[in-house]
Design an enzyme around this catalytic site. Sequence first.
Site, PDB file in Angstrom:
ATOM      1  CG  PHE A 123      -5.870  -5.856   5.432  1.00  0.00           C
ATOM      2  CD1 PHE A 123      -6.595  -4.701   5.163  1.00  0.00           C
ATOM      3  CD2 PHE A 123      -4.840  -6.212   4.556  1.00  0.00           C
ATOM      4  CE1 PHE A 123      -6.305  -3.925   4.042  1.00  0.00           C
ATOM      5  CE2 PHE A 123      -4.546  -5.443   3.443  1.00  0.00           C
ATOM      6  CZ  PHE A 123      -5.284  -4.293   3.183  1.00  0.00           C
ATOM      7  N   GLY A 131      -1.720 -10.690  -6.149  1.00  0.00           N
ATOM      8  CA  GLY A 131      -0.871 -10.459  -4.964  1.00  0.00           C
ATOM      9  C   GLY A 131      -0.187  -9.113  -5.096  1.00  0.00           C
ATOM     10  CD1 TRP A 156      -1.290 -16.238   0.099  1.00  0.00           C
ATOM     11  CD2 TRP A 156      -0.434 -17.118   1.976  1.00  0.00           C
ATOM     12  NE1 TRP A 156      -0.644 -17.399  -0.238  1.00  0.00           N
ATOM     13  CE2 TRP A 156      -0.106 -17.952   0.889  1.00  0.00           C
ATOM     14  CE3 TRP A 156      -0.013 -17.480   3.257  1.00  0.00           C
ATOM     15  CZ2 TRP A 156       0.634 -19.130   1.045  1.00  0.00           C
ATOM     16  CZ3 TRP A 156       0.725 -18.648   3.409  1.00  0.00           C
ATOM     17  CH2 TRP A 156       1.042 -19.452   2.320  1.00  0.00           C
ATOM     18  N   GLY A 242       0.526  -1.242   7.916  1.00  0.00           N
ATOM     19  CA  GLY A 242       0.979  -2.626   8.089  1.00  0.00           C
ATOM     20  C   GLY A 242       2.483  -2.749   7.875  1.00  0.00           C
ATOM     21  NE  ARG A 268      30.923 -25.562  19.220  1.00  0.00           N
ATOM     22  CZ  ARG A 268      30.647 -26.851  19.201  1.00  0.00           C
ATOM     23  NH1 ARG A 268      29.853 -27.375  20.117  1.00  0.00           N
ATOM     24  NH2 ARG A 268      31.154 -27.637  18.271  1.00  0.00           N
ATOM     25  CD  GLU A 363       1.602  -5.805   5.872  1.00  0.00           C
ATOM     26  OE1 GLU A 363       1.523  -4.633   5.499  1.00  0.00           O
ATOM     27  OE2 GLU A 363       1.010  -6.254   6.865  1.00  0.00           O
TER      28      GLU A 363
HETATM   29  N1  CAA Z   1      -2.209   6.132   0.670  1.00  0.00           N
HETATM   30  C1  CAA Z   1      -3.279   6.631  -0.003  1.00  0.00           C
HETATM   31  N2  CAA Z   1      -3.413   6.603  -1.335  1.00  0.00           N
HETATM   32  C2  CAA Z   1      -2.420   6.003  -2.032  1.00  0.00           C
HETATM   33  C3  CAA Z   1      -1.301   5.451  -1.411  1.00  0.00           C
HETATM   34  C4  CAA Z   1      -1.212   5.530  -0.009  1.00  0.00           C
HETATM   35  N3  CAA Z   1      -0.154   5.033   0.634  1.00  0.00           N
HETATM   36  N4  CAA Z   1      -0.488   4.923  -2.335  1.00  0.00           N
HETATM   37  C5  CAA Z   1      -1.096   5.145  -3.524  1.00  0.00           C
HETATM   38  N5  CAA Z   1      -2.250   5.800  -3.325  1.00  0.00           N
HETATM   39  C6  CAA Z   1      -3.194   6.242  -4.343  1.00  0.00           C
HETATM   40  C7  CAA Z   1      -2.443   7.038  -5.392  1.00  0.00           C
HETATM   41  O1  CAA Z   1      -2.426   8.417  -5.047  1.00  0.00           O
HETATM   42  C8  CAA Z   1      -3.271   6.791  -6.631  1.00  0.00           C
HETATM   43  O2  CAA Z   1      -4.387   7.657  -6.629  1.00  0.00           O
HETATM   44  P1  CAA Z   1      -4.586   8.727  -7.828  1.00  0.00           P
HETATM   45  O3  CAA Z   1      -4.775   7.880  -9.044  1.00  0.00           O
HETATM   46  O4  CAA Z   1      -5.800   9.489  -7.412  1.00  0.00           O
HETATM   47  O5  CAA Z   1      -3.333   9.522  -7.857  1.00  0.00           O
HETATM   48  C9  CAA Z   1      -3.790   5.382  -6.436  1.00  0.00           C
HETATM   49  O6  CAA Z   1      -3.726   5.104  -5.035  1.00  0.00           O
HETATM   50  C10 CAA Z   1      -2.958   4.352  -7.177  1.00  0.00           C
HETATM   51  O7  CAA Z   1      -1.633   4.438  -6.653  1.00  0.00           O
HETATM   52  P2  CAA Z   1      -0.363   4.023  -7.504  1.00  0.00           P
HETATM   53  O8  CAA Z   1      -0.358   4.769  -8.793  1.00  0.00           O
HETATM   54  O9  CAA Z   1       0.840   4.123  -6.646  1.00  0.00           O
HETATM   55  O10 CAA Z   1      -0.693   2.521  -7.834  1.00  0.00           O
HETATM   56  P3  CAA Z   1       0.188   1.513  -8.551  1.00  0.00           P
HETATM   57  O11 CAA Z   1      -0.696   0.657  -9.365  1.00  0.00           O
HETATM   58  O12 CAA Z   1       1.375   2.150  -9.194  1.00  0.00           O
HETATM   59  O13 CAA Z   1       0.710   0.638  -7.288  1.00  0.00           O
HETATM   60  C11 CAA Z   1       2.085  -0.919  -6.261  1.00  0.00           C
HETATM   61  C12 CAA Z   1       1.593  -0.310  -7.549  1.00  0.00           C
HETATM   62  C13 CAA Z   1       2.756   0.111  -5.388  1.00  0.00           C
HETATM   63  C14 CAA Z   1       3.088  -1.957  -6.661  1.00  0.00           C
HETATM   64  C15 CAA Z   1       0.925  -1.533  -5.471  1.00  0.00           C
HETATM   65  O14 CAA Z   1       0.120  -2.322  -6.314  1.00  0.00           O
HETATM   66  C16 CAA Z   1       1.435  -2.365  -4.338  1.00  0.00           C
HETATM   67  O15 CAA Z   1       1.841  -1.836  -3.307  1.00  0.00           O
HETATM   68  N6  CAA Z   1       1.427  -3.698  -4.498  1.00  0.00           N
HETATM   69  C17 CAA Z   1       1.795  -4.595  -3.459  1.00  0.00           C
HETATM   70  C18 CAA Z   1       0.580  -5.036  -2.743  1.00  0.00           C
HETATM   71  C19 CAA Z   1       0.903  -5.609  -1.410  1.00  0.00           C
HETATM   72  O16 CAA Z   1       1.761  -5.117  -0.666  1.00  0.00           O
HETATM   73  N7  CAA Z   1       0.181  -6.630  -1.050  1.00  0.00           N
HETATM   74  C20 CAA Z   1       0.290  -7.209   0.239  1.00  0.00           C
HETATM   75  C21 CAA Z   1      -1.090  -7.343   0.787  1.00  0.00           C
HETATM   76  S1  CAA Z   1      -1.292  -7.500   2.528  1.00  0.00           S
HETATM   77  C22 CAA Z   1      -0.389  -8.789   2.958  1.00  0.00           C
HETATM   78  O17 CAA Z   1       0.619  -9.079   2.420  1.00  0.00           O
HETATM   79  C23 CAA Z   1      -0.874  -9.556   4.105  1.00  0.00           C
HETATM   80  C24 CAA Z   1      -0.602 -10.954   3.837  1.00  0.00           C
HETATM   81  O18 CAA Z   1      -0.720 -11.398   2.736  1.00  0.00           O
HETATM   82  C25 CAA Z   1      -0.171 -11.793   4.936  1.00  0.00           C
END
Ligand code: CAA
Length: 397
Positions: A123, A131, A156, A242, A268, A363
């Site tokens: 992914f 990030g 990452w 995830g 211990r 995540e």
């Molecule tokens: N399922 C489907 N749609 C979703 C959703 C979900 N769970 N969550 C939000 N949406 C939709 C919303 O409905 C919205 O759509 P509309 O505009 O049509 O209503 C759109 O997506 C935008 O959603 P938000 O308004 O909630 O977006 P936001 O900008 O406020 O989100 C945030 C902010 C929650 C902080 C988000 O940016 C976030 O989660 N950030 C963290 C990212 C993250 O976790 N990264 C890790 C990546 S993977 C990883 O970590 C692996 C690795 O590196 C090892």
Amino acid sequence: MDFALTQEHQLIQESAYKFGQQVILPGLAERDRAHESDPTMLKQMAESGFLGVCMPEKFGGMGADYISLGIACEEMERADSTARVVLSVHVGLHSMTLLQWGTDEQRQRWLPELASGRRIAGFGLTEPNAGSDAINIKTTAIKDGDYYIINGAKTWISLADFADQFLVITRLAQTDAKAPYAAFIVDRTTPGFSSRPIKGKLGVRAGNTGEIMFADMRVHKDCMLGQEGDGFKVAMSALDHGRYTVASGAVGIITACLDACNKYANERMAGSEVIGKKQLVQQMIASMAQGRDIGRLLYQKVGWMKNNEMRHTRECSLAKWTNCAAAFDAANKAVEIHGAYGYCDEFPVERYFRNSRGAVIYEGTHEIHTIMQAEYELGYRQDKPLAVTLPGWPYKG
Ligand code: CAA
């Protein structure tokens, strides 16, 4: 309300525990010290069926429910985080998102290969400069006839050097800050794809993490998940899956800490009695047990919501946030209980300490989930019903 695990849950629990003992743990301390992956682990996970645990039988999966995936993550991470990370990316972030967003044709094309482990999946959302603010990603997919030309880099990335395909989130224009997002399944054999490992990680040292890069990579429009403009929602859906696996795996780390500490504290001696009789040690053990049992309730509720096709973004964030913090706290206490022995890799608790630290960051960081929970509570964030949902269990398609 029924808190009992079914017979199928118990069988999966038992076989994931055995997998940890028989496959993951032998030689792990040496591999972890040498930053080396076990080249046979993916194959063995595939043979045992875990790579398709909650995928419908129609697509070659085991057909178990989503709570079973959580149980498998918990028991695998009780042995080591590396195997749970595979379940997180291959099953959670990739296969479940494909099941949720894919057309029937896309599901038929990829899911049987993934559920059987003939192909391994990753992914890609995070970038060097995006990030927590995932909204600011810069990887582009520019339309060219029936193809999209993808350029950019993701970092990452678990299994960067091993996965056959990745779910990659892109923007559809180069300069427009409001450019829509799109999600693609990309194959690592596509010309223009490359990867490189990240060296020197604090934890999950026996697992592969790296960068993936795209240079003028031509990807057919059939590989787009959802429509143009759906990419961010696909990414957020993937995180719902995830984060569930990370939350359930964190409970496994707490259990592993308790396994180690209960044994050590009962052996211990300090003066005339074992340290388990000391009240300050008991306080730490009690707090670890509290984290384990609260964490299990939180993640299993999310699994139940997934089974019943309910939106669970809020509950999943709460479980990920709570359980990862509890796992790191438990691992810190486990090092404390082991004293100087907890500070070297002769005992496994120093590995739990390092591994549990990562999950507090990936995540969604501790801070992102704190803000999300506050926003839900204050009424600034609401979860609307989703237009495209993960099919519930049992699968009716
Ligand atoms: N399922 C489907 N749609 C979703 C959703 C979900 N769970 N969550 C939000 N949406 C939709 C919303 O409905 C919205 O759509 P509309 O505009 O049509 O209503 C759109 O997506 C935008 O959603 P938000 O308004 O909630 O977006 P936001 O900008 O406020 O989100 C945030 C902010 C929650 C902080 C988000 O940016 C976030 O989660 N950030 C963290 C990212 C993250 O976790 N990264 C890790 C990546 S993977 C990883 O970590 C692996 C690795 O590196 C090892």
